[in-house]
Design a protein around this motif. Structure first.
Motif, mmCIF file in Angstrom:
data_model
loop_
_atom_site.group_PDB
_atom_site.id
_atom_site.type_symbol
_atom_site.label_atom_id
_atom_site.label_comp_id
_atom_site.label_asym_id
_atom_site.label_seq_id
_atom_site.Cartn_x
_atom_site.Cartn_y
_atom_site.Cartn_z
ATOM 1 N N GLN A 1 0.825 -1.199 0.000
ATOM 2 C CA GLN A 1 0.000 0.000 0.000
ATOM 3 C C GLN A 1 0.865 1.256 0.000
ATOM 4 O OE1 GLN A 1 -3.131 -0.350 -0.545
ATOM 5 N NE2 GLN A 1 -3.714 1.766 -0.409
ATOM 6 N N LEU A 2 1.999 1.214 0.684
ATOM 7 C CA LEU A 2 2.884 2.371 0.762
ATOM 8 C C LEU A 2 3.494 2.694 -0.597
ATOM 9 C CD1 LEU A 2 4.173 4.420 2.712
ATOM 10 C CD2 LEU A 2 6.014 2.778 3.059
ATOM 11 N N PHE A 3 3.964 1.664 -1.307
ATOM 12 C CA PHE A 3 4.652 1.904 -2.567
ATOM 13 C C PHE A 3 3.749 1.839 -3.798
ATOM 14 C CE2 PHE A 3 8.118 0.494 0.237
ATOM 15 C CZ PHE A 3 8.923 1.625 0.136
ATOM 16 N N LEU A 4 2.677 1.058 -3.747
ATOM 17 C CA LEU A 4 1.788 0.910 -4.901
ATOM 18 C C LEU A 4 0.341 1.216 -4.545
ATOM 19 C CD1 LEU A 4 3.307 -2.425 -6.251
ATOM 20 C CD2 LEU A 4 3.669 -0.137 -7.169
ATOM 21 N N GLY A 5 0.139 2.018 -3.505
ATOM 22 C CA GLY A 5 -1.204 2.318 -3.021
ATOM 23 C C GLY A 5 -2.048 3.105 -3.987
ATOM 24 N N THR A 6 -1.421 3.896 -4.857
ATOM 25 C CA THR A 6 -2.217 4.642 -5.831
ATOM 26 C C THR A 6 -2.885 3.706 -6.829
ATOM 27 O OG1 THR A 6 -0.249 4.988 -7.196
ATOM 28 C CG2 THR A 6 -0.839 6.739 -5.643
ATOM 29 N N LEU A 7 -2.394 2.468 -6.905
ATOM 30 C CA LEU A 7 -3.010 1.451 -7.751
ATOM 31 C C LEU A 7 -3.901 0.503 -6.951
ATOM 32 C CD1 LEU A 7 0.124 0.541 -9.882
ATOM 33 C CD2 LEU A 7 -1.701 2.151 -10.459
ATOM 34 N N GLY A 8 -3.968 0.696 -5.626
ATOM 35 C CA GLY A 8 -4.809 -0.133 -4.770
ATOM 36 C C GLY A 8 -4.275 -1.532 -4.529
ATOM 37 N N THR B 1 -5.336 -7.976 0.073
ATOM 38 C CA THR B 1 -6.172 -8.446 1.179
ATOM 39 C C THR B 1 -7.553 -8.892 0.719
ATOM 40 O OG1 THR B 1 -6.934 -6.209 1.690
ATOM 41 C CG2 THR B 1 -4.995 -7.023 2.888
ATOM 42 N N GLY B 2 -7.879 -8.733 -0.558
ATOM 43 C CA GLY B 2 -9.144 -9.216 -1.092
ATOM 44 C C GLY B 2 -10.257 -8.194 -1.117
ATOM 45 N N HIS B 3 -9.977 -6.956 -0.762
ATOM 46 C CA HIS B 3 -10.993 -5.902 -0.775
ATOM 47 C C HIS B 3 -10.997 -5.244 -2.156
ATOM 48 C CE1 HIS B 3 -10.044 -6.224 3.592
ATOM 49 N NE2 HIS B 3 -11.363 -6.275 3.630
ATOM 50 N N ALA C 1 -11.668 1.559 -6.245
ATOM 51 C CA ALA C 1 -11.870 2.980 -5.932
ATOM 52 C C ALA C 1 -10.528 3.691 -5.787
ATOM 53 C CB ALA C 1 -12.694 3.123 -4.655
ATOM 54 N N GLN C 2 -9.551 3.044 -5.152
ATOM 55 C CA GLN C 2 -8.227 3.647 -5.033
ATOM 56 C C GLN C 2 -7.554 3.744 -6.396
ATOM 57 O OE1 GLN C 2 -6.104 1.384 -2.036
ATOM 58 N NE2 GLN C 2 -6.857 2.725 -0.417
ATOM 59 N N ALA D 1 -0.037 0.164 11.785
ATOM 60 C CA ALA D 1 -0.320 0.531 13.177
ATOM 61 C C ALA D 1 -1.481 -0.228 13.802
ATOM 62 C CB ALA D 1 -0.600 2.030 13.256
ATOM 63 N N SER D 2 -2.472 -0.584 13.022
ATOM 64 C CA SER D 2 -3.679 -1.192 13.565
ATOM 65 C C SER D 2 -3.509 -2.699 13.726
ATOM 66 C CB SER D 2 -4.858 -0.908 12.637
ATOM 67 O OG SER D 2 -6.029 -1.494 13.136
ATOM 68 N N SER D 3 -4.054 -3.221 14.795
ATOM 69 C CA SER D 3 -3.951 -4.660 15.032
ATOM 70 C C SER D 3 -5.233 -5.406 14.672
ATOM 71 C CB SER D 3 -3.618 -4.920 16.501
ATOM 72 O OG SER D 3 -4.655 -4.431 17.316
ATOM 73 N N ASP D 4 -6.212 -4.694 14.137
ATOM 74 C CA ASP D 4 -7.483 -5.353 13.830
ATOM 75 C C ASP D 4 -7.867 -5.261 12.355
ATOM 76 O OD1 ASP D 4 -7.998 -2.666 13.805
ATOM 77 O OD2 ASP D 4 -9.830 -2.783 14.983
ATOM 78 N N ARG D 5 -6.892 -5.078 11.471
ATOM 79 C CA ARG D 5 -7.183 -5.063 10.030
ATOM 80 C C ARG D 5 -7.499 -6.480 9.578
ATOM 81 N NH1 ARG D 5 -6.806 0.357 7.991
ATOM 82 N NH2 ARG D 5 -7.071 -0.628 5.995
ATOM 83 N N THR D 6 -8.476 -6.627 8.706
ATOM 84 C CA THR D 6 -8.937 -7.952 8.306
ATOM 85 C C THR D 6 -8.820 -8.153 6.803
ATOM 86 O OG1 THR D 6 -11.214 -7.200 8.056
ATOM 87 C CG2 THR D 6 -10.576 -8.055 10.213
ATOM 88 N N ASP D 7 -8.870 -9.431 6.400
ATOM 89 C CA ASP D 7 -8.935 -9.751 4.982
ATOM 90 C C ASP D 7 -10.401 -9.844 4.565
ATOM 91 O OD1 ASP D 7 -9.791 -12.191 5.974
ATOM 92 O OD2 ASP D 7 -8.127 -13.352 5.168
#
Length: 90
Positions: free
Chosen positions: A34-41, A47-49, A55-56, A76-82
């Motif tokens: 996401q940090l390096f290719l986040g503009t492409l989503g 993660t399957g979203h 949209a990204q 940072a978050s510990s509750d991110r899901t697939d």
């Protein structure tokens, strides 16, 4: 002396605090993608979203802001899901 029985792990990566098995996806890998290719989503595709990823892709990651914030949240978050609702392993 007998030891109490341990419940078997529900998945190959163990069980998250919410009782569900951990995902086979890693939040570190998702964050880096996401940090390096986040503009492409790419992190969201990983993660399957797919809906959020498209949209990204169409908004260039919210002109970079959305993808940067999303990457920070993956780290940072510990509750991110697939997509199946399983917590990403850390």
């Amino acid at each position: 002396m007998s030891y109490p029985a341990q419940p078997p792990a529900a998945g190959p990566y163990g069980v998250a605090p919410n009782g569900q098995p951990y995902s086979d996806k890693s939040k570190v890998v998702a964050g880096i993608l996401q940090l390096f290719l986040g503009t492409l989503g790419v992190g969201r595709f990983y993660t399957g979203h797919v809906g959020i990823a498209i949209a990204q892709l169409l908004t260039c990651g919210g002109l970079g802001f959305w993808s940067l914030i999303d990457a920070i949240m993956f780290f940072a978050s510990s509750d991110r899901t697939d997509k199946q609702g399983r917590v990403l392993r850390g």
